[in-house]
Design an enzyme around this catalytic site. Structure first.
Site, PDB file in Angstrom:
ATOM      1  N   GLU A 131      70.782   4.968 -70.273  1.00 22.17           N
ATOM      2  CA  GLU A 131      70.672   3.906 -71.275  1.00 22.17           C
ATOM      3  C   GLU A 131      72.016   3.201 -71.303  1.00 22.17           C
ATOM      4  O   GLU A 131      73.063   3.845 -71.230  1.00 22.17           O
ATOM      5  CB  GLU A 131      70.384   4.478 -72.675  1.00 22.17           C
ATOM      6  CG  GLU A 131      69.033   5.170 -72.769  1.00 22.17           C
ATOM      7  CD  GLU A 131      68.768   5.847 -74.115  1.00 22.17           C
ATOM      8  OE1 GLU A 131      69.432   5.505 -75.114  1.00 22.17           O
ATOM      9  OE2 GLU A 131      67.906   6.741 -74.145  1.00 22.17           O
TER      10      GLU A 131
ATOM     11  N   GLU B  97      67.532  13.785 -75.145  1.00 22.00           N
ATOM     12  CA  GLU B  97      68.290  14.237 -76.309  1.00 22.00           C
ATOM     13  C   GLU B  97      67.719  15.482 -76.954  1.00 22.00           C
ATOM     14  O   GLU B  97      67.265  15.459 -78.095  1.00 22.00           O
ATOM     15  CB  GLU B  97      68.396  13.090 -77.327  1.00 22.00           C
ATOM     16  CG  GLU B  97      69.233  11.972 -76.750  1.00 22.00           C
ATOM     17  CD  GLU B  97      69.467  10.802 -77.695  1.00 22.00           C
ATOM     18  OE1 GLU B  97      68.545  10.440 -78.428  1.00 22.00           O
ATOM     19  OE2 GLU B  97      70.575  10.248 -77.669  1.00 22.00           O
TER      20      GLU B  97
HETATM   21  C1  GAL Z   1      69.804   6.849 -77.655  1.00 18.19           C
HETATM   22  C2  GAL Z   1      68.398   7.358 -77.593  1.00 18.19           C
HETATM   23  C3  GAL Z   1      67.377   6.281 -77.694  1.00 18.19           C
HETATM   24  C4  GAL Z   1      67.722   5.350 -78.812  1.00 18.19           C
HETATM   25  C5  GAL Z   1      69.083   4.790 -78.607  1.00 18.19           C
HETATM   26  C6  GAL Z   1      69.526   3.921 -79.756  1.00 18.19           C
HETATM   27  O1  GAL Z   1      70.636   7.834 -78.114  1.00 18.19           O
HETATM   28  O2  GAL Z   1      68.156   8.096 -76.443  1.00 18.19           O
HETATM   29  O3  GAL Z   1      66.137   6.885 -77.903  1.00 18.19           O
HETATM   30  O4  GAL Z   1      67.710   6.068 -79.995  1.00 18.19           O
HETATM   31  O5  GAL Z   1      70.005   5.824 -78.546  1.00 18.19           O
HETATM   32  O6  GAL Z   1      68.725   2.853 -80.009  1.00 18.19           O
END
Ligand code: GAL
Length: 994
Positions: free
Chosen positions: A526, A433
């Protein structure tokens, strides 16, 4: 190439950042002497980076974070910077810690030094920048909080220290805010200090300063090729020899690829490692390492390890400990890997920085595929809507700010050089990010230059122009399917273009059309945001990896809740989250979104993941089970199978076919005794941290009709009897004049009513994509009002018609409860009819019934799905059987209290304890939750440790529940898991005991 900040910049704001550091190199296990400087140091704390207001010295532990040792306070923000965005500057008020101690070169290093040896001072992690001095002379400045930094301190340590003593004073001036802060905006606690070990290293003349190995495996021949190159501090080759006794190999470490013949390859499934030594031919030094032979390639749109497509069943892991934060308790690395292996995880992304080096060693040894990520995130620039408009460049994102080029390229080079000898690392990621630009393009190139043997990814390169793999975070199941089908819907395309624009890229409407993304393998970098109760739909996501080759799995967000042990104002021991340390700016409990609780207790989400991540797909039908071996490399001979047909009391061994990778087969099963067949696969022998007889996967087949038929019917009907005061008795039950159940045999019933509410889960709270809590509370669903409409005896039934009303709203529900009984039990048949004008799109949390019984019914046995909790879109691995639990163990201690603990498909339960006992029956199968506190208490409290038992036993039976989804950071529940407000009927029987 860069415009350096004017020389007047203080050291903590300088760009390029860092001074005088040695180039990154491998973290080697060597026989050259090393002296740990961990332990108690002197510490002085102040608020000015120049050290002009430091307090008195006091002892402090190194490694450690000062906010957890009595200075300042932790602060949690996810995205937003806790300081003004004013690159490269930071505020005058800047928490600062000066660490000092005496240091002396051990006397027995003298000969080696006289022979030209060097002394290095190594820091493995200092947050966020440090200036290092010895005897008052500056040695250098660090940059990269989670990166190893070394300084050559030979000359400053030569000779005597102050007053002719052998010891020299080592000062490390650490600031909380520095130019590094702008590129280290990861979603975690802001905490500072020397949080990883510090060592003094003797580097012998002629020794092996750096070593790069590449142990390649050719799946076509089964043979390995080893390339090893030993170099000195200037990068020049050092004559050295590699020895691998297991391969009878002895070859020069001169960078020449050497065929080594047949080898056992390394994979996460079978992590074969070869012990190796590399000895300088001068005899000056021997280093030891474990080599794993494997090959990682992107083959069109498929990523292959050793020639085979692998699916990542992974998790994102931050380094967290509930007591010491980012400092790692020794043992946490081994424990985390052990827990991951026992729960069928095969991959981990080191979000969002390189981990403690021990973690990678354990991944090599036990077998996990690792995406090793660089220490780089600049998310706060996205949060500042004015960025890009500021003419001074103070808010220019580092990804395309030439001032950061050298610093960030160096970061990429440094972390790859430390870790490139690890077999477990199959992919590099430059960071998270931070948008894209010329700087990120250069960082990706720097990674390739430092290691050409592994693919590189960077999620925010959405178009995948530079990265080798396409990856996104939190796409929906439907969007993921479209990626698999390589045909994106106009809506998804538009969303992707919007994401490009949000990064400040000048994307036209067709900005994604010519993107290389769909020609490459795809990963959920993620997904399945595991905050609190959830995430839902892991099943649907993982099914896509069976369907589409290019969908190669992903990484659940995240491994562990970052809660820190603290106490609240009332003195309760709680897990603190954002806002608990007096922060003005914070992101609350968004820091608690892991598969394990802060004390590393597995949450039910880990058990759900275990099931959907199973390396063997197992489906049980009537008389047959179907299996598919999802391993890439192993057959199933290391597993055995068992079946139970009596509620999981007795197990019979089944003959499990070995099944090659990718192969499917069936197992014939005996007939079920009461409608339930459960099959499970277990390990035969211990492998690493996974013990023998360890459950890998279990699945059931349930014949609901047979199960319902097994519940005995009521005996001869009892008649409802009305007393003079208007109350009623029916069998063992007493009802008051409003038709409320008030006693069951000797058990007082303080509350008994239909229940449409639950304490909202994290995915339903404010700041999610689906903030149902506010909508539910706006219509008063959390404080329903009952109104009796009629109470009549109809034959042998007592019929209670009520209206469930909601404050300030005309919404509500009509409820008809028909009670029947016999001498020992009562049965309720309930029909709930929500208001006809209930808004479409506003789901109900639950349709069920809640009773408040006397406290102390704390032994619970149930015939239902267990042993862990299930919601409509979670609960993988829960199978129907006879389970027993204590009341305490039925609760899930989510950091932020919320609905939890539902056991699904319960047809019978028995609650007993000091207060007596109660048997529950529900032939059609209901959810069961038993709690020492009410839903209102769960809803009211904001920390698990603050929950207070109220002396009652709260029993909630659920006919239907809203799914939990992933909306805290991802999609809402899929349509099939949304509980619409339509009419529903259910029933249950209550039998009080002696
Ligand atoms: C994503 C980010 C993570 C964490 C997650 C939300 O955008 O890469 O570091 O913030 O969201 O828990």
């Amino acid at each position: 190439m860069t415009t350096p900040t004017p020389q007047t910049a203080p050291w903590w704001e300088e760009l390029p950042a860092g001074r005088n550091r040695l180039r990154g190199r491998a973290h080697l296990h060597t026989d050259a002497p090393e002296l740990s400087l961990d332990g108690t140091w002197d510490f002085r704390y102040g608020t000015r980076a120049d050290g002009s207001d430091l307090g008195e010295p006091a002892p402090i532990t190194v490694p450690g974070l000062w906010q957890l040792q009595g200075y300042g306070a932790p602060q949690y923000t996810n995205v937003v910077y806790p300081i003004p965005v004013d690159v490269p500057h930071v505020p005058d008020e800047n928490p600062t810690g000066h660490y000092s101690r005496q240091v002396a070169v051990p006397a027995d290093w003298a000969d080696a030094l006289a022979a030209g040896g060097r002394v290095l001072l190594r820091f493995q992690g200092v947050d966020s920048a440090a200036r290092v001095l010895i005897g008052g002379t500056e040695v250098g400045v660090t940059s990269g909080s989670r990166l190893t930094q070394e300084f050559d301190v030979t000359d400053v340590l030569a000779g005597a220290g102050e007053d002719g003593a052998a010891e020299h004073r080592l000062d490390v001036q650490v600031v909380q805010w520095s130019v590094n802060t702008y590129v280290e905006d990861q979603d975690m606690w802001w905490m500072s200090g020397i949080f990883r070990s510090v060592d003094l290293l003797l580097r012998p003349a002629g020794g092996i300063h750096d070593l790069v190995t590449h142990a390649d495996y050719d799946p076509a021949t089964g043979e390995g090729t080893l390339t090893a190159l030993a170099t000195d501090a200037d990068g020049a080759p050092v004559p050295a020899t590699v020895r691998i006794p297991g391969l009878d190999l002895e070859v020069p470490a001169d960078g020449t690829p050497v065929p080594v013949g047949p080898v056992d390859p390394w994979s996460a499934e079978v992590p074969s490692l070869y012990e190796a030594t590399v000895t300088a031919d001068s005899g000056a030094e021997t280093v030891r390492l474990k080599l794993g032979f494997r090959r990682v390639v992107v083959d069109g749109d498929v990523l292959r390890v050793n020639g085979e497509r692998v699916v990542f069943r992974g998790v994102n892991r931050h380094e967290v400990d509930q007591h010491v934060g980012r400092t790692q308790h020794p043992g946490n690395q081994d424990l985390d890997v052990a827990l991951m292996k026992r729960h069928n995880l095969n991959a981990v992304r080191t979000s969002h920085y390189p981990p403690h080096q021990r973690f990678l060693e354990v991944c090599d040894e036990q077998g996990l595929y690792v995406i090793c990520e660089g220490d780089f995130e600049a998310h706060g620039f996205h949060a500042d809507s004015t960025w890009g408009e500021d003419p001074t460049g103070a808010a220019r994102r580092p990804a395309d700010d030439p001032r950061f080029l050298e610093t960030l390229v160096e970061r990429s080079d440094r972390f790859v050089r430390r870790d490139r000898n690890h077999a477990s690392i199959v992919l590099w990621s430059i960071g998270n990010e931070a948008a894209t630009g010329s700087v990120t393009t250069a960082m990706i190139q720097a990674v390739r230059d430092a290691d050409a043997t592994r693919p590189v990814l960077y999620e925010q390169d959405y178009r995948t122009d530079d990265a080798d793999l396409f990856s996104l975070m939190y796409p929906s199941v439907q969007e993921s399917r479209e990626i698999g089908e390589k045909s994106l819907s106009p809506e998804f395309r538009e969303r992707l273009v919007g994401m490009l624009r949000a990064l400040g890229l000048d994307a036209s409407d067709d900005g994604f059309d010519d993107a290389p993304a769909l020609t490459k393998p795809f990963l959920w970098i993620e997904f399945a945001h595991a905050m609190g109760n959830g995430a839902g739909s892991l099943k649907e996501y993982m099914a896509l990896t069976d369907e589409f080759d290019s969908l190669q799995g992903g990484f659940i967000w995240e491994w562990i809740d970052h809660g820190l042990v603290t106490t609240d104002a009332a003195g309760n021991r709680i897990w603190g989250y954002g806002g608990d340390f007096g922060e003005r700016l914070h992101d609350g409990n968004f820091v608690a979104d892991g598969l394990v609780l802060p004390d590393r207790t597995p949450s039910p989400a880990l058990l759900d993941a275990k099931h959907h991540y199973s390396p063997v797909k197992l489906e049980v039908g009537a008389g047959t089970a179907t299996l598919t071996n999802r391993h890439a490399f192993r057959d199933l001979s290391h597993l055995r199978a068992e079946v139970s047909v009596d509620g999981q009391l007795k197990w019979q061994e089944l003959e499990l076919p070995a099944l090659a990778p990718g192969e499917s087969g069936t197992l014939a099963l005996p007939a079920a005794e009461a409608g339930v067949t459960v099959v499970r696969l277990l390990t035969r022998e211990a492998e690493g941290p996974v013990p023998a007889d360890h459950l890998i996967v279990a699945a059931d087949h349930v014949d609901d009709a047979a199960r319902a038929a097994a519940v005995p019917a009521l005996g001869a009907a009892a008649a409802p009897v009305r007393a003079e005061d208007g109350s009623w008795t029916l069998g063992p039950a007493r009802f008051d004049d409003l038709g409320r159940l008030v006693a069951l045999g000797g058990l007082e019933v303080e509350h008994s009513d239909v229940d449409l509410y639950r304490a909202p889960v994290d995915n339903e709270r404010a700041r999610t994509h689906y903030p149902l809590e506010a909508r539910w509370k706006r219509i008063g669903l959390d404080v329903p009002r009952r109104r009796l409409v009629s109470l009549t005896a109809e034959g042998d039934a007592l019929v209670v018609r009520t209206r469930l009303g909601l404050d300030g709203s005309s919404l509500g529900a009509d409820v008809t409860t028909t009670w029947r009984g016999d001498a020992s039990a009562v049965e309720a048949a309930v029909t709930v009819t929500p208001a006809a004008h209930w808004p479409a799109g506003l789901p109900l949390p639950r349709v069920g019934w809640t009773l408040a019984l006397p406290g102390g019914l704390d032994e619970v046995a149930y015939d239902g799905a267990g042993p862990h909790e299930s919601y409509p879109d979670t609960g993988g691995g829960a199978t129907v059987g006879l389970w027993t639990s204590t009341l305490e163990d039925l609760q899930v201690r989510y950091v932020f209290p919320q609905e939890n603990g539902n056991r699904a498909r319960v047809v019978a339960a028995d609650l007993r304890g000091e207060a007596g006992s109660l048997a529950l029956h529900a032939p059609e199968g209901l959810g069961l939750a038993v709690r020492p506190w009410s839903t209102a208490e769960l809803d009211r409290k904001d920390h698990d440790g603050a929950l207070e038992a109220d002396g009652r036993t709260w029993v909630t039976l659920s006919a239907a529940l809203q799914g939990v989804g992933s909306a805290a950071c991802g999609p809402a529940p899929l349509p099939e898991y949304v509980l619409d407000a339509s009419e529903r009927s259910f029933g249950f029987r209550l039998t009080p005991g002696a």
